[in-house]
Design a protein around this motif. Structure first.
Motif, PDB file in Angstrom:
ATOM      1  N   GLN A 104     -50.818  29.560  21.649  1.00 52.33           N
ATOM      2  CA  GLN A 104     -49.693  29.832  20.758  1.00 52.33           C
ATOM      3  C   GLN A 104     -48.348  29.843  21.482  1.00 52.33           C
ATOM      4  N   ARG A 105     -48.292  30.498  22.642  1.00 49.30           N
ATOM      5  CA  ARG A 105     -47.019  30.582  23.369  1.00 49.30           C
ATOM      6  C   ARG A 105     -46.561  29.212  23.825  1.00 49.30           C
ATOM      7  N   LYS A 106     -47.484  28.436  24.366  1.00 44.55           N
ATOM      8  CA  LYS A 106     -47.128  27.099  24.832  1.00 44.55           C
ATOM      9  C   LYS A 106     -46.776  26.185  23.665  1.00 44.55           C
ATOM     10  N   ALA A 107     -47.379  26.438  22.520  1.00 46.20           N
ATOM     11  CA  ALA A 107     -47.051  25.643  21.330  1.00 46.20           C
ATOM     12  C   ALA A 107     -45.593  25.840  20.943  1.00 46.20           C
ATOM     13  N   GLN A 108     -45.109  27.080  21.013  1.00 48.74           N
ATOM     14  CA  GLN A 108     -43.719  27.354  20.673  1.00 48.74           C
ATOM     15  C   GLN A 108     -42.758  26.677  21.652  1.00 48.74           C
ATOM     16  N   GLN A 109     -43.091  26.722  22.931  1.00 45.29           N
ATOM     17  CA  GLN A 109     -42.256  26.069  23.930  1.00 45.29           C
ATOM     18  C   GLN A 109     -42.311  24.555  23.773  1.00 45.29           C
ATOM     19  N   PHE A 110     -43.506  24.038  23.486  1.00 48.81           N
ATOM     20  CA  PHE A 110     -43.656  22.600  23.253  1.00 48.81           C
ATOM     21  C   PHE A 110     -42.809  22.161  22.063  1.00 48.81           C
ATOM     22  N   PHE A 111     -42.796  22.967  21.014  1.00 47.78           N
ATOM     23  CA  PHE A 111     -42.013  22.658  19.816  1.00 47.78           C
ATOM     24  C   PHE A 111     -40.532  22.532  20.164  1.00 47.78           C
ATOM     25  N   LYS A 112     -40.050  23.459  20.958  1.00 46.51           N
ATOM     26  CA  LYS A 112     -38.641  23.445  21.380  1.00 46.51           C
ATOM     27  C   LYS A 112     -38.325  22.198  22.207  1.00 46.51           C
ATOM     28  N   LEU A 113     -39.190  21.888  23.176  1.00 46.98           N
ATOM     29  CA  LEU A 113     -38.962  20.735  24.043  1.00 46.98           C
ATOM     30  C   LEU A 113     -39.114  19.430  23.274  1.00 46.98           C
ATOM     31  N   ALA A 114     -40.052  19.393  22.325  1.00 49.57           N
ATOM     32  CA  ALA A 114     -40.283  18.182  21.532  1.00 49.57           C
ATOM     33  C   ALA A 114     -39.076  17.873  20.654  1.00 49.57           C
ATOM     34  N   ARG A 115     -38.443  18.894  20.099  1.00 52.33           N
ATOM     35  CA  ARG A 115     -37.269  18.667  19.260  1.00 52.33           C
ATOM     36  C   ARG A 115     -36.123  18.080  20.091  1.00 52.33           C
ATOM     37  N   PHE A 116     -35.938  18.611  21.296  1.00 54.50           N
ATOM     38  CA  PHE A 116     -34.893  18.068  22.167  1.00 54.50           C
ATOM     39  C   PHE A 116     -35.225  16.622  22.542  1.00 54.50           C
ATOM     40  N   PHE A 117     -36.470  16.375  22.895  1.00 55.88           N
ATOM     41  CA  PHE A 117     -36.916  15.024  23.243  1.00 55.88           C
ATOM     42  C   PHE A 117     -36.676  14.051  22.092  1.00 55.88           C
ATOM     43  N   ASP A 118     -37.015  14.446  20.878  1.00 58.55           N
ATOM     44  CA  ASP A 118     -36.829  13.571  19.715  1.00 58.55           C
ATOM     45  C   ASP A 118     -35.352  13.276  19.465  1.00 58.55           C
ATOM     46  N   GLU A 119     -34.498  14.285  19.615  1.00 60.66           N
ATOM     47  CA  GLU A 119     -33.067  14.081  19.402  1.00 60.66           C
ATOM     48  C   GLU A 119     -32.490  13.103  20.421  1.00 60.66           C
ATOM     49  N   VAL A 120     -32.954  13.215  21.668  1.00 57.52           N
ATOM     50  CA  VAL A 120     -32.455  12.339  22.729  1.00 57.52           C
ATOM     51  C   VAL A 120     -33.024  10.928  22.563  1.00 57.52           C
ATOM     52  N   THR A 121     -34.307  10.831  22.250  1.00 60.06           N
ATOM     53  CA  THR A 121     -34.981   9.533  22.199  1.00 60.06           C
ATOM     54  C   THR A 121     -34.730   8.781  20.904  1.00 60.06           C
ATOM     55  N   TYR A 122     -34.759   9.488  19.777  1.00 59.75           N
ATOM     56  CA  TYR A 122     -34.660   8.822  18.479  1.00 59.75           C
ATOM     57  C   TYR A 122     -33.379   9.177  17.714  1.00 59.75           C
ATOM     58  N   GLY A 123     -32.789  10.288  18.029  1.00 62.46           N
ATOM     59  CA  GLY A 123     -31.593  10.715  17.306  1.00 62.46           C
ATOM     60  C   GLY A 123     -30.303  10.274  17.958  1.00 62.46           C
ATOM     61  N   GLU A 124     -30.403   9.499  19.034  1.00 59.88           N
ATOM     62  CA  GLU A 124     -29.238   8.970  19.743  1.00 59.88           C
ATOM     63  C   GLU A 124     -28.321  10.079  20.264  1.00 59.88           C
ATOM     64  N   ARG A 125     -28.928  11.178  20.668  1.00 59.57           N
ATOM     65  CA  ARG A 125     -28.158  12.264  21.266  1.00 59.57           C
ATOM     66  C   ARG A 125     -27.865  11.931  22.722  1.00 59.57           C
ATOM     67  N   LYS A 126     -26.617  12.056  23.109  1.00 60.12           N
ATOM     68  CA  LYS A 126     -26.219  11.790  24.481  1.00 60.12           C
ATOM     69  C   LYS A 126     -26.457  13.032  25.316  1.00 60.12           C
ATOM     70  N   GLU A 150     -52.143  20.961  17.120  1.00 66.11           N
ATOM     71  CA  GLU A 150     -53.322  21.073  17.989  1.00 66.11           C
ATOM     72  C   GLU A 150     -53.118  22.181  19.019  1.00 66.11           C
ATOM     73  N   LEU A 151     -51.954  22.183  19.636  1.00 65.70           N
ATOM     74  CA  LEU A 151     -51.664  23.158  20.683  1.00 65.70           C
ATOM     75  C   LEU A 151     -51.604  24.574  20.133  1.00 65.70           C
ATOM     76  N   ARG A 152     -51.108  24.703  18.915  1.00 64.08           N
ATOM     77  CA  ARG A 152     -50.960  26.023  18.295  1.00 64.08           C
ATOM     78  C   ARG A 152     -52.311  26.716  18.095  1.00 64.08           C
ATOM     79  N   LYS A 153     -53.370  25.936  17.951  1.00 65.57           N
ATOM     80  CA  LYS A 153     -54.694  26.504  17.723  1.00 65.57           C
ATOM     81  C   LYS A 153     -55.307  27.115  18.980  1.00 65.57           C
ATOM     82  N   VAL A 154     -54.823  26.663  20.148  1.00 67.15           N
ATOM     83  CA  VAL A 154     -55.435  27.143  21.392  1.00 67.15           C
ATOM     84  C   VAL A 154     -54.464  27.903  22.300  1.00 67.15           C
TER      85      VAL A 154
END
Length: 217
Positions: A164-186, A158-162
């Motif tokens: 693009q730059r923020k979509a790339q940053q969101f993608f980076k932050l979302a991956r870190f968030f997922d690793e910490v929240t669901y991937g048991e990353r300390k 959704e963000l990528r359509k409106v």
């Protein structure tokens, strides 16, 4: 009976000869390739160091080193591809908003909760609330629509359509968030500080007056 034994022995001899020939042919191909590769290395070294006499054994050693480096690069590339695939799959699977309360909070409330948890040293949960603050901030801007059933990959699309730059940053932050929240990353304090800085940068860039005015209390 003698004819049977003789025929069997002849057949075994033929098969052995065939295996011997195939082995030596394959060995000959490998040796030919090796010699050509060494010759190529010799020529390259001679062009780079014309005043130095390079021996055949030295060229063989250089070739082995080159092959080891190539194999290491291939292994590293395979590792990075597999890791990125796993990260992207997690992004497509997990849903960041887990309850109605989380979506009903304002992004400022999530920031306050993140600061409270940070003071307690709970960087994992603080990371979660910072990311939800960013998600709801983008929702308030109308760049995406926050829903409990949506994944971070859907938000990214959704963000990528409106934006693009923020979509790339969101993608980076979302991956870190997922690793910490669901991937048991300390997450350690240094990683958390960088994440906090990146999230707050996204918030302050869009706020009038150049800052997020979060009242504590």
């Amino acid at each position: 009976m003698l004819d049977t034994h003789k025929a069997r022995d002849e057949l075994r001899e033929i098969l052995n000869q065939k295996e011997y020939r195939v082995y030596h042919e394959s060995k000959g191909i490998i040796e030919t390739w090796w010699e050509k590769a060494k010759q190529w290395i010799l020529e390259k070294l001679a062009s780079i160091f014309p005043s130095v006499q390079v021996s055949d054994s030295a060229a063989g050693s250089v070739l082995i080193i080159v092959m080891v480096i190539v194999l290491l690069l291939l292994a590293l590339s395979a590792f990075l591809l597999i890791r990125n695939h796993k990260r992207n799959r997690m992004l497509r699977k997990q849903k960041p908003l887990q309850s109605q309360q989380e979506i009903n909070w304002t992004y400022r409330q999530h920031i306050l909760e993140a600061e409270r948890l940070e003071a307690l040293g709970n960087f994992t949960q603080s990371t979660r609330h910072l990311f939800l603050a960013l998600l709801l901030f983008f929702h308030d801007k109308g760049w995406l629509e926050a829903r409990i059933w949506k994944t971070n990959w859907e938000y990214y699309e959704e963000l990528r359509k409106v934006e693009q730059r923020k979509a790339q940053q969101f993608f980076k932050l979302a991956r870190f968030f997922d690793e910490v929240t669901y991937g048991e990353r300390k997450v350690n304090s240094e990683e958390y500080r960088q994440f906090h800085q990146d999230v707050m940068k996204e918030l302050t860039e869009e706020e009038l007056g150049g800052g997020v005015n979060v009242e504590k209390g």
